[in-house]
Scaffold this motif. Sequence first.
Motif, short mmCIF file in Angstrom:
data_model
loop_
_atom_site.label_atom_id
_atom_site.label_comp_id
_atom_site.label_asym_id
_atom_site.label_seq_id
_atom_site.Cartn_x
_atom_site.Cartn_y
_atom_site.Cartn_z
N ALA A 171 33.15 44.32 42.40
CA ALA A 171 33.35 44.90 43.74
C ALA A 171 34.52 44.25 44.46
CB ALA A 171 32.07 44.75 44.57
N GLN A 172 34.67 42.94 44.29
CA GLN A 172 35.76 42.20 44.94
C GLN A 172 36.40 41.27 43.91
OE1 GLN A 172 33.55 40.49 48.35
NE2 GLN A 172 34.80 41.80 49.67
N PRO A 173 37.32 41.77 43.12
CA PRO A 173 37.91 40.96 42.06
C PRO A 173 38.72 39.80 42.62
CG PRO A 173 38.33 43.31 41.71
CD PRO A 173 37.78 43.17 43.09
N PRO A 174 38.50 38.59 42.13
CA PRO A 174 39.35 37.46 42.54
C PRO A 174 40.80 37.72 42.13
CG PRO A 174 37.36 36.72 41.39
CD PRO A 174 37.43 38.19 41.21
N GLY B 251 49.89 36.08 26.36
CA GLY B 251 49.06 36.84 27.29
C GLY B 251 47.67 36.26 27.44
N PHE B 252 47.07 35.87 26.32
CA PHE B 252 45.72 35.34 26.42
C PHE B 252 45.67 34.00 27.12
CE2 PHE B 252 41.86 33.23 25.20
CZ PHE B 252 40.93 34.21 25.50
N MET B 253 46.67 33.15 26.88
CA MET B 253 46.68 31.86 27.56
C MET B 253 46.77 32.04 29.08
SD MET B 253 46.26 29.23 25.60
CE MET B 253 46.30 28.78 23.86
N LYS B 254 47.49 33.05 29.51
CA LYS B 254 47.56 33.33 30.95
C LYS B 254 46.19 33.75 31.49
CE LYS B 254 52.45 34.47 31.54
NZ LYS B 254 52.65 33.63 32.74
N LEU B 255 45.51 34.64 30.77
CA LEU B 255 44.18 35.07 31.20
C LEU B 255 43.20 33.91 31.18
CD1 LEU B 255 43.85 38.55 29.45
CD2 LEU B 255 44.40 38.07 31.85
N MET B 256 43.35 33.03 30.23
CA MET B 256 42.48 31.86 30.12
C MET B 256 42.56 31.01 31.38
SD MET B 256 42.74 29.16 27.02
CE MET B 256 41.81 27.64 26.93
N ARG B 257 43.77 30.82 31.89
CA ARG B 257 43.93 30.05 33.13
C ARG B 257 43.31 30.78 34.32
NH1 ARG B 257 50.15 27.82 32.91
NH2 ARG B 257 49.80 26.14 31.41
N TYR B 258 43.49 32.09 34.37
CA TYR B 258 42.90 32.89 35.46
C TYR B 258 41.39 32.75 35.46
CZ TYR B 258 41.10 37.10 37.75
OH TYR B 258 40.40 37.98 38.53
N ILE B 259 40.77 32.82 34.30
CA ILE B 259 39.32 32.69 34.19
C ILE B 259 38.87 31.30 34.64
CG2 ILE B 259 37.38 32.65 32.56
CD1 ILE B 259 39.03 34.69 30.86
N SER C 103 41.80 33.27 43.24
CA SER C 103 41.62 33.11 44.69
C SER C 103 40.29 32.48 45.07
CB SER C 103 41.78 34.47 45.39
OG SER C 103 40.86 35.41 44.87
N LEU C 104 39.30 32.51 44.18
CA LEU C 104 38.02 31.85 44.46
C LEU C 104 38.06 30.37 44.09
CD1 LEU C 104 35.36 34.45 43.24
CD2 LEU C 104 36.15 34.03 45.58
N GLY C 105 38.95 30.01 43.19
CA GLY C 105 38.99 28.65 42.71
C GLY C 105 37.81 28.29 41.85
N ASN C 106 37.14 29.30 41.27
CA ASN C 106 35.94 29.08 40.46
C ASN C 106 36.14 29.60 39.05
OD1 ASN C 106 34.52 28.05 42.67
ND2 ASN C 106 33.78 30.08 43.27
N TYR C 107 35.30 29.09 38.13
CA TYR C 107 35.22 29.67 36.79
C TYR C 107 34.55 31.03 36.91
CZ TYR C 107 33.61 30.51 32.05
OH TYR C 107 33.36 31.09 30.83
N LEU C 108 35.16 32.08 36.34
CA LEU C 108 34.70 33.44 36.58
C LEU C 108 33.64 33.92 35.61
CD1 LEU C 108 38.11 35.18 37.39
CD2 LEU C 108 36.46 34.12 38.97
N GLY C 109 33.57 33.32 34.44
CA GLY C 109 32.65 33.81 33.43
C GLY C 109 33.39 34.67 32.41
N MET C 110 32.81 34.78 31.22
CA MET C 110 33.48 35.44 30.12
C MET C 110 32.83 36.77 29.79
SD MET C 110 36.01 35.26 28.29
CE MET C 110 36.58 36.39 27.03
N THR C 111 33.65 37.76 29.46
CA THR C 111 33.16 39.04 28.97
C THR C 111 33.80 39.34 27.62
OG1 THR C 111 34.91 40.31 30.07
CG2 THR C 111 32.87 39.95 31.31
N LEU C 112 33.12 40.15 26.84
CA LEU C 112 33.61 40.58 25.54
C LEU C 112 33.55 42.10 25.44
CD1 LEU C 112 31.86 37.98 23.19
CD2 LEU C 112 34.25 37.99 23.92
N PRO C 113 34.51 42.71 24.75
CA PRO C 113 35.59 42.08 24.00
C PRO C 113 36.80 41.80 24.88
CG PRO C 113 35.69 44.45 23.69
CD PRO C 113 34.47 44.18 24.54
N ILE C 114 37.68 40.93 24.39
CA ILE C 114 39.04 40.83 24.90
C ILE C 114 39.83 41.94 24.21
CG2 ILE C 114 41.15 39.45 24.96
CD1 ILE C 114 39.09 38.38 26.82
N VAL C 115 40.53 42.76 24.97
CA VAL C 115 41.20 43.91 24.36
C VAL C 115 42.71 43.78 24.46
CG1 VAL C 115 39.22 45.39 24.89
CG2 VAL C 115 41.21 45.39 26.41
#
Length: 271
Positions: free
Chosen positions: A194-197, A141-149, A154-166
């Motif tokens: 407001a507009q999640p990728p 699961g985390f490896m999938k989220l890692m690729r999304y980030i 849809s933006l094709g950009n690095y999204l930034g990290m938030t904590l915690p991962i739950v």
Amino acid sequence: MDRGGCQMNGGGGGGGGGDEPEQSGMITLEDLESFSEDQMSDSGNSLDEDAKSMEEDRLLHYWQDVARGHQVEVSQEMAEPIQQLTSNNQGRSNRELVPFTLLARKEKCGELLWEKRHYEKGHWACVTMREDTYEKSICYGFMKLMRYICEQNSLGNYLGMTLPIVTVVRTDENHSVISNDVIVAYFLPVEHQAQPPQPNDNEIAIEIWPANTVYTRPFTGPTNEVTIVNQINAMAEQLDSPGANNSFIVAGYTNPAHVNRQNEIWFLERP
């Protein structure tokens, strides 16, 4: 089915034999921060293609070394996301905490027993995994989220990290066995709320989690079936109303390879 470039060796939370300590199967972004400034000094956007490839391989090998302590193998296809996460997360200043309002706290002899917090509704990227062990589900699961980030959105950009991962976990009625079905979730940074990728991976869902009041209890060390069950039961003893029936949240803040890893167990307050 694509498992995000990660597979488990062995089952449960046990070590790989010998004198190696028992470790969790969860790998988080905090592992990348184990690099010193000297190790990271050569990375960046100025790298040419050959140098970038060498840097990706170096980071991948480091990640693989960390992963072996968790009985996890990381494939070559994770090299680029790992490099992006490392170059974008060298400092902690750009890492957001999931916002909350502190409502109450209880201490005893200087030890924090629990906090009561209110979290507003917000968008989370979630992936549900149903592997044959708890650790496998968290890893995949985390490896999938890692690729999304890292640009697979849809933006094709690095999204930034938030904590915690739950991680949302469920137990039996006696709170003694954890289900292998888990939800691994990442809170979208404020700028994307407001507009999640949208994720490129159709197994990742963008969900609006409602506002919730939670009771949290901090704990340190690895997160595996045994430690989570122990923390759930310890938290239940502290509360007159234990909260959510058989559904709980494990929140991870720091490197799982660190001997004093910082975690929390969350109980949702009953309506």
